[in-house]
Structure formats: C-alpha cells, structure tokens
Design a protein around this motif. Structure first.
Motif, PDB file in Angstrom:
ATOM      1  N   ARG A  53      -2.984  10.345   2.432  1.00 48.41           N
ATOM      2  CA  ARG A  53      -4.201   9.535   2.474  1.00 48.41           C
ATOM      3  C   ARG A  53      -3.943   8.053   2.222  1.00 48.41           C
ATOM      4  O   ARG A  53      -4.893   7.280   2.085  1.00 48.41           O
ATOM      5  CB  ARG A  53      -5.213  10.074   1.456  1.00 48.41           C
ATOM      6  CG  ARG A  53      -5.668  11.491   1.759  1.00 48.41           C
ATOM      7  CD  ARG A  53      -6.866  11.883   0.932  1.00 48.41           C
ATOM      8  NE  ARG A  53      -7.300  13.245   1.233  1.00 48.41           N
ATOM      9  CZ  ARG A  53      -8.373  13.820   0.693  1.00 48.41           C
ATOM     10  NH1 ARG A  53      -9.119  13.141  -0.169  1.00 48.41           N
ATOM     11  NH2 ARG A  53      -8.693  15.054   1.008  1.00 48.41           N
ATOM     12  N   ASP A  54      -2.688   7.684   2.136  1.00 50.23           N
ATOM     13  CA  ASP A  54      -2.356   6.275   1.866  1.00 50.23           C
ATOM     14  C   ASP A  54      -1.160   5.872   2.724  1.00 50.23           C
ATOM     15  O   ASP A  54      -0.066   5.643   2.218  1.00 50.23           O
ATOM     16  CB  ASP A  54      -2.038   6.100   0.374  1.00 50.23           C
ATOM     17  CG  ASP A  54      -1.948   4.639  -0.040  1.00 50.23           C
ATOM     18  OD1 ASP A  54      -2.145   3.753   0.831  1.00 50.23           O
ATOM     19  OD2 ASP A  54      -1.665   4.366  -1.221  1.00 50.23           O
ATOM     20  N   PRO A  55      -1.348   5.779   4.024  1.00 50.52           N
ATOM     21  CA  PRO A  55      -0.211   5.482   4.906  1.00 50.52           C
ATOM     22  C   PRO A  55       0.388   4.105   4.683  1.00 50.52           C
ATOM     23  O   PRO A  55       1.567   3.893   4.955  1.00 50.52           O
ATOM     24  CB  PRO A  55      -0.815   5.599   6.307  1.00 50.52           C
ATOM     25  CG  PRO A  55      -2.279   5.392   6.127  1.00 50.52           C
ATOM     26  CD  PRO A  55      -2.607   5.969   4.781  1.00 50.52           C
ATOM     27  N   SER A  93       4.330  -4.222   3.322  1.00 54.30           N
ATOM     28  CA  SER A  93       3.870  -5.586   3.610  1.00 54.30           C
ATOM     29  C   SER A  93       3.063  -5.685   4.894  1.00 54.30           C
ATOM     30  O   SER A  93       2.228  -6.574   5.033  1.00 54.30           O
ATOM     31  CB  SER A  93       5.076  -6.527   3.709  1.00 54.30           C
ATOM     32  OG  SER A  93       5.807  -6.299   4.904  1.00 54.30           O
ATOM     33  N   LEU A  94       3.325  -4.822   5.884  1.00 56.47           N
ATOM     34  CA  LEU A  94       2.704  -4.897   7.210  1.00 56.47           C
ATOM     35  C   LEU A  94       2.983  -6.238   7.883  1.00 56.47           C
ATOM     36  O   LEU A  94       2.183  -6.725   8.682  1.00 56.47           O
ATOM     37  CB  LEU A  94       1.188  -4.672   7.124  1.00 56.47           C
ATOM     38  CG  LEU A  94       0.717  -3.375   6.473  1.00 56.47           C
ATOM     39  CD1 LEU A  94      -0.791  -3.223   6.594  1.00 56.47           C
ATOM     40  CD2 LEU A  94       1.401  -2.171   7.077  1.00 56.47           C
ATOM     41  N   GLN A 132      -0.857   8.772  12.705  1.00 56.98           N
ATOM     42  CA  GLN A 132      -0.804   7.367  12.316  1.00 56.98           C
ATOM     43  C   GLN A 132      -0.329   6.498  13.478  1.00 56.98           C
ATOM     44  O   GLN A 132      -0.877   5.415  13.724  1.00 56.98           O
ATOM     45  CB  GLN A 132       0.106   7.195  11.104  1.00 56.98           C
ATOM     46  CG  GLN A 132      -0.459   7.775   9.818  1.00 56.98           C
ATOM     47  CD  GLN A 132       0.567   7.876   8.703  1.00 56.98           C
ATOM     48  OE1 GLN A 132       1.700   7.393   8.838  1.00 56.98           O
ATOM     49  NE2 GLN A 132       0.198   8.506   7.601  1.00 56.98           N
ATOM     50  N   VAL A 133       0.677   6.969  14.195  1.00 57.82           N
ATOM     51  CA  VAL A 133       1.147   6.220  15.366  1.00 57.82           C
ATOM     52  C   VAL A 133       0.054   6.174  16.423  1.00 57.82           C
ATOM     53  O   VAL A 133      -0.241   5.112  16.995  1.00 57.82           O
ATOM     54  CB  VAL A 133       2.434   6.851  15.943  1.00 57.82           C
ATOM     55  CG1 VAL A 133       2.897   6.081  17.173  1.00 57.82           C
ATOM     56  CG2 VAL A 133       3.538   6.879  14.905  1.00 57.82           C
ATOM     57  N   THR A 183       3.744   3.210  11.480  1.00 58.12           N
ATOM     58  CA  THR A 183       3.952   3.932  10.220  1.00 58.12           C
ATOM     59  C   THR A 183       5.066   3.179   9.513  1.00 58.12           C
ATOM     60  O   THR A 183       5.795   2.397  10.132  1.00 58.12           O
ATOM     61  CB  THR A 183       4.406   5.398  10.411  1.00 58.12           C
ATOM     62  OG1 THR A 183       5.683   5.404  11.059  1.00 58.12           O
ATOM     63  CG2 THR A 183       3.432   6.205  11.230  1.00 58.12           C
ATOM     64  N   HIS A 184       5.237   3.436   8.229  1.00 62.57           N
ATOM     65  CA  HIS A 184       6.334   2.731   7.553  1.00 62.57           C
ATOM     66  C   HIS A 184       7.667   3.417   7.829  1.00 62.57           C
ATOM     67  O   HIS A 184       7.745   4.413   8.555  1.00 62.57           O
ATOM     68  CB  HIS A 184       6.026   2.518   6.067  1.00 62.57           C
ATOM     69  CG  HIS A 184       6.124   3.721   5.174  1.00 62.57           C
ATOM     70  ND1 HIS A 184       7.314   4.252   4.771  1.00 62.57           N
ATOM     71  CD2 HIS A 184       5.160   4.466   4.563  1.00 62.57           C
ATOM     72  CE1 HIS A 184       7.111   5.271   3.943  1.00 62.57           C
ATOM     73  NE2 HIS A 184       5.801   5.433   3.814  1.00 62.57           N
ATOM     74  N   HIS A 185       8.737   2.890   7.265  1.00 60.35           N
ATOM     75  CA  HIS A 185      10.072   3.252   7.738  1.00 60.35           C
ATOM     76  C   HIS A 185      10.470   4.697   7.435  1.00 60.35           C
ATOM     77  O   HIS A 185      11.257   5.275   8.185  1.00 60.35           O
ATOM     78  CB  HIS A 185      11.123   2.284   7.160  1.00 60.35           C
ATOM     79  CG  HIS A 185      11.251   2.328   5.668  1.00 60.35           C
ATOM     80  ND1 HIS A 185      10.336   1.751   4.829  1.00 60.35           N
ATOM     81  CD2 HIS A 185      12.186   2.868   4.853  1.00 60.35           C
ATOM     82  CE1 HIS A 185      10.697   1.926   3.568  1.00 60.35           C
ATOM     83  NE2 HIS A 185      11.815   2.608   3.557  1.00 60.35           N
TER      84      HIS A 185
END
Length: 496
Positions: free
Chosen positions: A247-249, A254-255, A348-349, A355-357
């Motif tokens: 629930r916290d992607p 930093s985005l 998410q994609v 998405t993060h790494h």
C-alpha cells in the motif's frame, strides 16, 4: 550569424545551454519515435509535456517543429545550415547526428564524468570487472562529494548495512510525507488530446494508463520535487530503500529519476543538496549516502558502461535465454496474475509507469530471468514501460544486472531469489495464493520454485561462481527436485 543549437527531448535543463549565448534553438517532436515502439502512455505524455513546457519557457528563441522524423524536422528548422547538439544519450541518436554533415556534436552534459575520463579510469582497471564500488569512491573523491578531507563523511564509504532493513513489522505504510505532485495545465491537456487523436487514427499505440501526470515536466516543477524530497523525505530514505509495501509503493523514494533523465535536474545539484542536508543536521548520513550512491554512483556508472561496453553489448545472452515475453506481461495485465508480489508490481507499472528499484530487480526482472525470457526483449520492455526508461539506462541495468546476460562482466552473480527474500523484505506474501516456503504443490511460490529451476538449468555455469556455489549445492538436498522441475515446465508462460 550564431549557429543554432538543437535540444533533444532529454536535454531540457539550463545546463544544456551555454551561459551567455543567445544562439537560436531547435526542438523537434518526431512522431516516428512513437510509431516504432509501443511506449507506456504516461511516458509519452511526460516526454511531450516536458518538451512543450520547455519550448514555452524559451519563447521566440526556439523553433519547435512537429515532424515525422528528426531528419525532416531538422531540414524544416535550419535547411542545410549548420547546427550544434550535445552528445545524445543513445547509439541510435548518435549515429543520426553523426550522419548529418551539418551537425557538430559537442561533449555530453547532464553527467558528472566525461567519457574520456571514465575510459582512462576503466582502462586502468583492466576494462573487465569494473566494480561499481571502486568507481563510486573515485567519483566521490574527484568531485568532493560527501567527503571530510581525504576520507568519507561519516567515516564509511558504504552504508548499505544500515540501508537494507525490512519494512517495520505490521506497518502498512512508512508514514513518510507525500512526494511532490505537479498540477496539470493547458499544455498537458493539449498533449493528452494529441495522444488520444493519434491512437484513434491508428498511427500510434500505447500500453498502460495515463492518469494525472505524476512527475515533473518543467525545471520549476523538478526543483520543487527535489526540495520536497530533501527537506521532508530524505531523512527516512536510507533504512528502507530496499523494502516493499503493497500500500506504499513510493515509500521514501525521491521520484527524481525521470527529472534527471529528462535533463531537468543536474546530478551535481541533487547530490550537493542532499549533502547540505546532512551537514545541517537535517538528514542522517546513511540516508544521504544512499541517495548520493544512486545519483553519483549507480546512475553515473550505468551511463558510462553503456558507452564503454559498446553497442553490441545489448545483444549479449550468456545464459542463452530465448523465450518470448508472454502477452499478459507485454499488456501489463496485472489482473491475470495470482502471485501477489508480481501482480502488485505489474499494476504499479500499468498505472504509473514506475516502481522503485527493488520491484524492478527482484520481482519483474527476477521473474523474467527465472523463466528464461529473451534479455533483449526484456530490456525493450523496461525501456518502453517506465517513465524514466531510456536506452542508456536499461541496456546495462537489464542486460548486465537484472538478466545476467553478460555472464558476469558487470555484476558478480545473478540477482534472483526465492520467495523467502520477498517475504522478508515486504508484506506482499500475506494474502497471496502461494506460500513462499513451498516449492511444489498447489501453493508453491513461483519465485521459490522458479529459483531452484533456474539454478538447475544453469548449474554447470553457476557452480563455478564463488557467490553461487553454495546455493547450487543446495540442489542436492532437494528430495522433490524432479517434481519441482516438472511443475515449472508445466507452468509454461502463463501468468503465475
């Protein structure tokens, strides 16, 4: 007359213009870019919005051309006259500008290290096993980043030990302050109208969803995003940068990658602002070092390896993986997937182009590696489907790291795991149809079973790798290995 200067769509910040120069500028929006590949709709929107925002800022100084191809656009803008351009970010673009007699290619900007300096460093290390850690320390020293005299700030170069915490037990979110969110304007409305029209007339197709724009499309927005991260989110970034929460992607990430890769931000200013936060006591050194490592270490390393390894590197396939990407993956059909971790990352994609790494590497990339998908096709998928994906970004990241297709030239081992890693570093295994500790049967985790099938398939190669020898020996302790292998053959390319 002053020679016009050509700005590509990822050269949008002030550091791509020469201070004091009033040279006329050229920008070209080439439709052929979108005809050739099926990009994520949110990515297409972001790139076009960023280009058009920059053109609006530059006003009468820029000639903004809509054309089918770059060649046609340049001919319309300057005819046969001379033009300058900074070194592009892909081999295809570099071939193009070098094929045009009227174009003078200037050195690359938007990165910390010049190509010649990196080549000298790499050649001095033998040109083969170029450790990112060695490169990162060299960059820190040569650019005086996060240094105290001759030594690293905080007395350690590497704070990874403090930056690999699983998510807090029982937490659904980190509770971090939300990231900067831009507001769409009339330029975004115009872009969305154009993309809708292109899709309707059948000339261009996209994948994924294009909701309200989530990432900066102007220098002003990018600076606001950087400021928001440094002042409110950086302090909590480090410990949980490798963790995942359903629930916290975004967590404390930093985005800023899309802003850096569009050229809206310069890596030096990002690293320096983070360091300033540590020196002012507003962020701990492990969080700052983790961020500086991403910007001045890994991002810079990937950019340099893309050019140092050469254009043929993208075709490397040391593991001889040739399976096609299945349709459910190509279409980002997260709803077809039962494995909660993979469905979450794919959704998410689909919804954001990001998405993060860790989901990229240990969920999406790991699944592709275990299934033996063609690494060149996997690279193309990441390039098209991520808002921060560019050729120079994805070729080393996917071919070298994620898919181990170079046989270990870039990394010392394949990055894949069973479900136990996902279970430890996330809350994604709760409520899943599968169990991370089971490798056979109806509830067998696709990652756990896939991990052992991958090790078995490449045993001869991996048992000679010091970092993989022990896991490979674990195959001999599996009483149900044949059952696992049969099960994974039966699974085929359907969604897990």
């Amino acid at each position: 007359m002053t020679t016009p200067h050509w700005l590509f769509g990822d050269q949008l910040g002030p550091h791509f213009l020469t201070a004091g120069s009033d040279a006329p500028l050229v920008m070209i929006e080439a439709r052929s870019v979108f005809r050739r590949r099926r990009f994520h709709r949110a990515k297409a929107h972001l790139v076009l919005s960023a280009m058009r925002h920059r053109a609006a800022e530059l006003g009468d100084r820029v000639r903004y051309v809509h054309a089918e191809t770059y060649r046609e656009g340049l001919r319309e803008a300057v005819g046969d006259g001379p033009v300058t351009v900074h070194h592009p970010t892909s081999y295809a673009a570099l071939r193009l500008v070098r094929s045009l007699d009227s174009v003078t290619v200037l050195p690359a900007r938007g990165f910390l290290v010049a190509h010649d300096d990196f080549r000298a460093w790499a050649d001095g290390h033998g040109g083969q096993r170029l450790r990112q850690e060695d490169f990162y320390r060299w960059v820190r020293r040569s650019h005086d980043l996060l240094m105290d005299g001759d030594g690293p700030a905080g007395d350690r170069w590497n704070h990874d030990h403090d930056n690999r915490e699983p998510p807090p037990k029982g937490a659904r979110t980190l509770g971090a302050p939300p990231p900067y969110r831009p507001r769409e304007d009339e330029i975004d409305e115009e872009v969305r109208h154009d993309l809708d029209r292109w899709e309707r007339d059948g000339s261009v197709g996209f994948v994924g969803r294009d909701g309200p724009r989530r990432f900066p499309a102007s220098r002003r927005e990018a600076l606001a995003a950087l400021r928001r991260f440094v002042e409110h989110r950086l302090a909590g970034f480090g410990p949980y940068e490798d963790a995942m929460l359903a629930r916290d992607p975004v967590m404390s990430h930093s985005l800023l990658s899309s802003s850096l890769n569009l050229g809206l931000l310069d890596p030096a200013e990002c690293a320096e602002r983070a360091e300033d936060a540590w020196r002012a006591g507003r962020a701990p050194v492990n969080s700052v070092e983790g961020f500086v490592r991403q910007v001045a270490g890994w991002r810079e390393y990937v950019w340099q390896l893309y050019w140092y390894f050469g254009e043929d590197y993208r075709h490397r396939n040391a593991l001889r993986h040739h399976e096609r990407l299945p349709q459910w993956f190509l279409e980002l059909d997260a709803d077809a997937v039962r494995a909660r971790c993979l469905a979450t990352a794919l959704a998410q994609v689909r919804d954001t182009g990001w998405t993060h790494h860790i989901p990229r590497l240990m969920l999406l990339g790991s699944h592709a590696l275990q299934r033996g998908w063609d690494p060149e096709a996997v690279t193309d998928w990441f390039h098209r489907c991520f808002v921060d994906g560019y050729d120079w970004v994805m070729v080393p990241n996917v071919v070298g790291m994620s898919q181990y297709a170079d046989g270990g030239r870039m990394t010392t081992k394949p990055y894949t795991s069973g479900g136990s890693y996902v279970n430890r570093m996330s809350d994604l295994c709760g409520g899943c149809a599968y169990r991370p500790g089971e490798r056979s049967g109806d509830r067998a985790c696709p990652y756990t079973a896939g991990y052992w099938a991958f090790l078995h398939r490449h045993r001869a190669r991996l048992e000679r790798n010091p970092r993989m020898a022990q896991p490979v020996r674990g195959l001999d302790r599996l009483a149900d290995l044949e059952e696992v292998l049969h099960q994974e053959r039966q699974r085929g390319d359907g969604p897990p």
